[in-house]
Design an enzyme around this catalytic site. Structure first.
Site, PDB file in Angstrom:
ATOM      1  N   SER A 124     -10.557  66.236  36.765  1.00 23.98           N
ATOM      2  CA  SER A 124      -9.556  65.173  36.743  1.00 23.98           C
ATOM      3  C   SER A 124      -9.955  64.095  35.754  1.00 23.98           C
ATOM      4  O   SER A 124     -11.151  63.854  35.527  1.00 23.98           O
ATOM      5  CB  SER A 124      -9.480  64.564  38.151  1.00 23.98           C
ATOM      6  OG  SER A 124      -8.811  63.333  38.130  1.00 23.98           O
ATOM      7  N   TYR A 148     -14.198  60.849  45.956  1.00 26.08           N
ATOM      8  CA  TYR A 148     -13.399  61.919  45.329  1.00 26.08           C
ATOM      9  C   TYR A 148     -13.810  62.084  43.868  1.00 26.08           C
ATOM     10  O   TYR A 148     -14.125  63.192  43.418  1.00 26.08           O
ATOM     11  CB  TYR A 148     -11.896  61.599  45.431  1.00 26.08           C
ATOM     12  CG  TYR A 148     -11.049  62.486  44.539  1.00 26.08           C
ATOM     13  CD1 TYR A 148     -10.862  63.833  44.829  1.00 26.08           C
ATOM     14  CD2 TYR A 148     -10.448  61.970  43.374  1.00 26.08           C
ATOM     15  CE1 TYR A 148     -10.107  64.649  43.989  1.00 26.08           C
ATOM     16  CE2 TYR A 148      -9.689  62.778  42.547  1.00 26.08           C
ATOM     17  CZ  TYR A 148      -9.521  64.119  42.856  1.00 26.08           C
ATOM     18  OH  TYR A 148      -8.770  64.923  42.028  1.00 26.08           O
ATOM     19  N   LYS A 152     -15.960  65.226  41.795  1.00 25.89           N
ATOM     20  CA  LYS A 152     -15.553  65.957  40.577  1.00 25.89           C
ATOM     21  C   LYS A 152     -16.686  65.916  39.544  1.00 25.89           C
ATOM     22  O   LYS A 152     -16.953  66.917  38.870  1.00 25.89           O
ATOM     23  CB  LYS A 152     -14.278  65.352  39.988  1.00 25.89           C
ATOM     24  CG  LYS A 152     -13.024  65.556  40.828  1.00 25.89           C
ATOM     25  CD  LYS A 152     -12.593  67.013  40.861  1.00 25.89           C
ATOM     26  CE  LYS A 152     -11.320  67.236  41.651  1.00 25.89           C
ATOM     27  NZ  LYS A 152     -11.084  68.642  41.975  1.00 25.89           N
TER      28      LYS A 152
END
Ligand code: NAD
Ligand code: UD1
Length: 336
Positions: A124, A148, A152
């Site tokens: 992302s 989050y 990643k």
């Protein structure tokens, strides 16, 4: 070629499945259905005109993954499974590290054991953190403001370590900007469980009258109209970017990070206006406080995708809004 899609019944996975199946590949969807519905399997089959395999399973179940890779002769994995709500990750970080990081380790162990060495990973643009310059290219430094985002970054790093340890691996980390829109049959689209976290599904639900109004998170950013600028990429462009990445992995080795974006930013107010103009429906909104962690602007330098994958986004904002709107109407019709 047989391709396993973890998170394959989710929003992005289902669209990738269609794009890849239409190239003639065999598709195996693997998902624990924690944020999706099995009905999407039928919709994919309807669009591609043939049945496909769905395995209900968790990516932390290494044994089931191994059995699946072996039974279906899988050659490449597209790894989309994971949790993705930034706010929730601040409340439940262990779930995020467990599902996303531990889940990826489990998947890589299963792939290693079964001799599968090619993987496309759903990363992302959140890995860039607060932009130091714009547009963001792949050389920009990485940082994160949430568990989050950190999950990643951890996954990208662990994948790079694996590629360094054994040159037979081919790994592409695709850094998505803001996926939005729906398939052109309007049978599939972004239909999150509960309250949408992302802008487009929220706008769509307000336009449909399912929600009273949109909260615009801040109008005091350093942008032309004060609202946040993002790089919205049509979901089918994104899906086609995966198809191009699969081809690229066929002839490359090592670890690669590649942005999937358009390079064209739009503000929240521009998104609302565009959606209203396409749908003819009103999208009432009110300005509220900034959402913690939001950056003023985030958009891609998409040159690497063009030079390495031979891929560039083709669809425009109008097509994003139109497909979102038509999908919402199809959904409402189906639920009647
Ligand atoms: P989604 O929630 O629609 O899809 C993810 C799927 O993974 C769901 O179907 C869910 O049931 C499944 N899943 C979650 N944990 C699992 C587990 N432990 N085992 C098996 N399945 C599991 O989300 P999406 O928007 O399709 O996102 C797909 C991927 O792309 C995610 O990794 C997400 O972080 C990443 N991503 C999404 C966006 C976005 O805006 N949608 C942006 C950047 C990156
Ligand atoms: C968010 C996540 C990001 C994740 C991405 C895709 C945060 C801080 N970032 O990105 O990590 O990779 O989703 O899942 O959550 N907006 C509103 N009102 C709303 C919703 C959004 O004004 O109800 C605004 C936001 O402030 C932002 C823009 O719309 O300016 C886009 O928001 P969103 O769709 O959540 O995406 P990102 O914030 O870019």
């Amino acid at each position: 070629m047989s391709i396993l899609l973890t998170g394959g019944t989710g929003y992005i996975g289902s669209h990738v499945a269609v794009a890849v199946a239409q190239l003639g590949h065999e598709i195996v969807l693997y998902d624990n259905l924690s944020n999706s519905d099995e009905a999407v399997v039928t919709q994919i089959a309807q669009i591609i005109g043939r049945p496909l395999t769905f395995i209900r399973g968790d990516i932390r179940d290494t044994q089931l993954l191994q059995l699946t890779l072996r039974a279906h002769g899988v050659a490449v994995v597209v790894h989309l499974a994971g949790l993705k709500a930034v706010g929730e990750s601040l409340v439940s970080p262990l779930d995020y590290y467990g599902n996303n990081v531990q889940g990826t380790i489990s998947l890589m162990q299963a792939m290693k054991a079964e001799g599968v060495r090619k993987i496309v990973f759903s990363s992302s643009a959140t890995v860039y953190g607060q932009p130091k310059y714009l547009p963001l290219d792949e050389a920009h430094s990485l940082s994160a403001t949430s568990p989050y985002g950190r999950s990643k970054i951890h996954i990208e790093e662990l994948l790079r370590d694996v590629a360094v340890s054994d040159p037979s691996w081919s790994i592409a980390c695709l850094r998505y900007f803001n996926p939005a829109g729906a398939h052109d049959t309007f049978l599939m689209g972004d239909n999150p469980k509960g309250t949408p976290n992302n802008l487009m599904p929220f706008i769509a639900q307000v336009a449909m009258g399912k929600r009273a109004r949109l909260e615009v998170f801040g109008d005091d950013f350093e942008t032309e109209d004060g609202t946040g600028l993002r790089d919205y990429i049509h979901i089918m462009d994104l899906a086609e970017g995966h198809a191009a990445a699969l081809e690229f992995l066929g002839s490359s080795q090592g670890w690669h990070a590649i942005n999937l974006g358009t390079g064209q930013p739009y503000s929240v107010l521009q998104m609302i206006r565009s959606f209203e103009s396409v749908s003819g429906a009103a999208v009432p909104f009110e300005i509220s406080a900034r959402r913690p962690g939001d950056v003023a602007a985030c958009y891609a330098n998409a040159n690497k995708a063009k030079s390495v994958l031979g891929w560039a986004a083709k669809r425009n904002l109008r097509e994003i809004c139109e497909s979102t709107w038509r999908f919402q109407q199809t959904l409402a019709q189906r639920l009647k």
